[in-house]
Design a protein around this motif. Structure first.
Motif, PDB file in Angstrom:
ATOM      1  N   PHE A  14       0.827  -1.203   0.000  1.00 33.27           N
ATOM      2  CA  PHE A  14       0.000   0.000   0.000  1.00 33.27           C
ATOM      3  C   PHE A  14       0.863   1.256   0.000  1.00 33.27           C
ATOM      4  N   THR A  15       1.819   1.303   0.922  1.00 31.80           N
ATOM      5  CA  THR A  15       2.641   2.502   1.064  1.00 31.80           C
ATOM      6  C   THR A  15       3.539   2.714  -0.148  1.00 31.80           C
ATOM      7  N   GLY A  16       4.151   1.635  -0.621  1.00 35.08           N
ATOM      8  CA  GLY A  16       5.033   1.758  -1.774  1.00 35.08           C
ATOM      9  C   GLY A  16       4.299   2.202  -3.020  1.00 35.08           C
ATOM     10  N   THR A  17       3.118   1.636  -3.261  1.00 32.97           N
ATOM     11  CA  THR A  17       2.344   2.034  -4.435  1.00 32.97           C
ATOM     12  C   THR A  17       1.864   3.469  -4.302  1.00 32.97           C
ATOM     13  N   ALA A  18       1.450   3.857  -3.095  1.00 39.56           N
ATOM     14  CA  ALA A  18       1.016   5.234  -2.864  1.00 39.56           C
ATOM     15  C   ALA A  18       2.141   6.219  -3.162  1.00 39.56           C
ATOM     16  N   LEU A  19       3.344   5.924  -2.663  1.00 41.69           N
ATOM     17  CA  LEU A  19       4.467   6.833  -2.894  1.00 41.69           C
ATOM     18  C   LEU A  19       4.883   6.846  -4.361  1.00 41.69           C
ATOM     19  N   LEU A  20       4.763   5.705  -5.031  1.00 44.23           N
ATOM     20  CA  LEU A  20       5.065   5.672  -6.461  1.00 44.23           C
ATOM     21  C   LEU A  20       4.127   6.588  -7.238  1.00 44.23           C
ATOM     22  N   VAL A  21       2.843   6.488  -6.970  1.00 41.63           N
ATOM     23  CA  VAL A  21       1.888   7.341  -7.685  1.00 41.63           C
ATOM     24  C   VAL A  21       2.058   8.802  -7.281  1.00 41.63           C
ATOM     25  N   THR A  22       2.384   9.040  -6.020  1.00 46.01           N
ATOM     26  CA  THR A  22       2.678  10.412  -5.599  1.00 46.01           C
ATOM     27  C   THR A  22       3.834  10.985  -6.411  1.00 46.01           C
ATOM     28  N   ALA A  23       4.856  10.165  -6.649  1.00 44.32           N
ATOM     29  CA  ALA A  23       5.997  10.611  -7.442  1.00 44.32           C
ATOM     30  C   ALA A  23       5.597  10.871  -8.894  1.00 44.32           C
ATOM     31  N   VAL A  24       4.797   9.969  -9.465  1.00 44.36           N
ATOM     32  CA  VAL A  24       4.371  10.123 -10.861  1.00 44.36           C
ATOM     33  C   VAL A  24       3.528  11.393 -11.021  1.00 44.36           C
ATOM     34  N   VAL A  25       2.523  11.529 -10.185  1.00 41.30           N
ATOM     35  CA  VAL A  25       1.602  12.662 -10.304  1.00 41.30           C
ATOM     36  C   VAL A  25       2.276  13.958  -9.864  1.00 41.30           C
ATOM     37  N   GLY A  26       2.965  13.905  -8.728  1.00 41.99           N
ATOM     38  CA  GLY A  26       3.593  15.117  -8.227  1.00 41.99           C
ATOM     39  C   GLY A  26       4.646  15.671  -9.170  1.00 41.99           C
ATOM     40  N   SER A  27       5.465  14.816  -9.744  1.00 41.16           N
ATOM     41  CA  SER A  27       6.491  15.297 -10.684  1.00 41.16           C
ATOM     42  C   SER A  27       5.852  15.816 -11.962  1.00 41.16           C
ATOM     43  N   GLY A  28       4.699  15.242 -12.336  1.00 39.62           N
ATOM     44  CA  GLY A  28       3.986  15.765 -13.500  1.00 39.62           C
ATOM     45  C   GLY A  28       3.459  17.165 -13.257  1.00 39.62           C
ATOM     46  N   ILE A  29       2.925  17.390 -12.059  1.00 43.06           N
ATOM     47  CA  ILE A  29       2.430  18.724 -11.717  1.00 43.06           C
ATOM     48  C   ILE A  29       3.585  19.725 -11.674  1.00 43.06           C
ATOM     49  N   MET A  30       4.679  19.335 -11.018  1.00 43.71           N
ATOM     50  CA  MET A  30       5.834  20.220 -10.941  1.00 43.71           C
ATOM     51  C   MET A  30       6.399  20.518 -12.327  1.00 43.71           C
ATOM     52  N   ALA A  31       6.424  19.511 -13.196  1.00 42.58           N
ATOM     53  CA  ALA A  31       6.963  19.701 -14.544  1.00 42.58           C
ATOM     54  C   ALA A  31       6.155  20.726 -15.331  1.00 42.58           C
ATOM     55  N   THR A  32       4.835  20.648 -15.240  1.00 46.70           N
ATOM     56  CA  THR A  32       4.004  21.619 -15.970  1.00 46.70           C
ATOM     57  C   THR A  32       4.105  23.014 -15.364  1.00 46.70           C
ATOM     58  N   THR A  33       4.433  23.085 -14.076  1.00 51.42           N
ATOM     59  CA  THR A  33       4.624  24.389 -13.431  1.00 51.42           C
ATOM     60  C   THR A  33       5.938  25.026 -13.859  1.00 51.42           C
ATOM     61  N   LEU A  34       6.997  24.213 -13.899  1.00 45.47           N
ATOM     62  CA  LEU A  34       8.323  24.731 -14.228  1.00 45.47           C
ATOM     63  C   LEU A  34       8.536  24.933 -15.725  1.00 45.47           C
ATOM     64  N   SER A  35       7.908  24.090 -16.546  1.00 47.15           N
ATOM     65  CA  SER A  35       8.112  24.144 -18.005  1.00 47.15           C
ATOM     66  C   SER A  35       6.761  24.156 -18.709  1.00 47.15           C
ATOM     67  N   PRO A  36       5.970  25.203 -18.518  1.00 52.41           N
ATOM     68  CA  PRO A  36       4.587  25.201 -19.007  1.00 52.41           C
ATOM     69  C   PRO A  36       4.445  25.133 -20.522  1.00 52.41           C
ATOM     70  N   ASP A  37       5.473  25.494 -21.254  1.00 48.43           N
ATOM     71  CA  ASP A  37       5.348  25.567 -22.711  1.00 48.43           C
ATOM     72  C   ASP A  37       6.165  24.504 -23.446  1.00 48.43           C
ATOM     73  N   ASP A  38       6.679  23.535 -22.732  1.00 41.02           N
ATOM     74  CA  ASP A  38       7.546  22.534 -23.361  1.00 41.02           C
ATOM     75  C   ASP A  38       7.121  21.135 -22.903  1.00 41.02           C
ATOM     76  N   VAL A  39       6.281  20.480 -23.704  1.00 43.97           N
ATOM     77  CA  VAL A  39       5.759  19.175 -23.319  1.00 43.97           C
ATOM     78  C   VAL A  39       6.867  18.128 -23.273  1.00 43.97           C
ATOM     79  N   GLY A  40       7.818  18.225 -24.180  1.00 45.50           N
ATOM     80  CA  GLY A  40       8.921  17.273 -24.179  1.00 45.50           C
ATOM     81  C   GLY A  40       9.726  17.350 -22.892  1.00 45.50           C
TER      82      GLY A  40
END
Length: 249
Positions: A14-40
């Protein structure tokens, strides 16, 4: 069979999967915040964070539960171990799948909250297309083949680096960006962000992932006929260590 208590293994999944998805989703949010105009660049940032997080999570939780974090991996472990009496039992498989799925949902909620979003925002990102499903078949089959080949050849110790590297690479060489995980797919439906998937697209991805499981398992048995004997060592072998203090594993 893994001698560690079921409740500890389920907590690890449970904990490992939760942290994995937190990393996937959280890094995606941070990426769009830091690089809003560059999808690559967004995808690069998301994939690197996911690969590193996955490797470290396998190192952390592998000795407890095997660090499956994925119903496909758990199902393969159960299936391949049936002929040799190793791997997960049917009851364990059901419990692992439930823990992983609930953990994935919790991970999305946690990521949303960390970035000051509503706890649950169902995604509207449509991912329903044949070429995306094919990408999931390829990604999942390769993941199953990799994990069990490592276990069968006595190289489970390198699984954290190898699995992280494979998923990081598969972000780029598959059309679907390599979800390769039914629990993570469900979890990512609970966030309307870069990593999200529309709930209506989830069934197609999950079906493709289980098709990848069948193909990966078939290739594995053709290449490594005795793979089932290593089912207790997936992803990372859980070892019990004798202690002069009489501690339990």
């Amino acid at each position: 069979m893994n001698p560690i208590a079921v409740r500890r293994r389920l907590l690890a999944e449970f904990t490992g999967t939760a942290l994995l998805v937190t990393a996937v989703v959280g890094s995606g949010i941070m990426a769009t915040t830091l690089s809003p105009d560059d999808v690559g660049l967004q995808l690069l940032q998301n994939s690197i964070a996911t690969a590193f997080a996955l490797g470290t999570l396998i190192l952390t939780f592998g000795p407890v539960s095997g660090a499956h974090f994925n119903p496909v991996v758990s199902a393969a472990d159960w299936f391949l171990g049936r002929r040799t009496g190793s791997g997960l039992s049917g009851t364990d498989l059901a419990a692992y799948t439930l823990a992983q799925t609930l953990g994935a949902i919790a991970g999305s909620v946690l990521a949303n909250l960390m970035f000051d979003l509503a706890p649950v925002t169902f995604s509207d990102r449509d991912r329903s297309a044949g070429h995306l499903w094919l990408g999931e078949v390829v990604a999942t089959a390769g993941l199953v083949l990799l994990i069990f080949a490592l276990a069968r050849s006595g190289r489970a110790a390198v699984a954290p680096a190898a699995v992280g590297a494979y998923i990081g690479a598969a972000y780029w060489f598959t059309s679907s960006t390599s979800f390769a995980n039914p629990a993570v797919t469900v979890g990512r439906a609970f966030t309307d962000t870069f990593a999200g998937i529309a709930p209506a697209s989830v069934p197609g991805f999950v079906i493709a992932q289980f098709a990848g499981l069948l193909i990966g398992a078939g290739l594995l048995l053709a290449l490594y006929p005795g793979a089932g004997r290593s089912a207790d060592h997936v992803v990372v072998e859980a070892r019990t260590r004798p202690s002069s203090e009489g501690s339990t594993p």
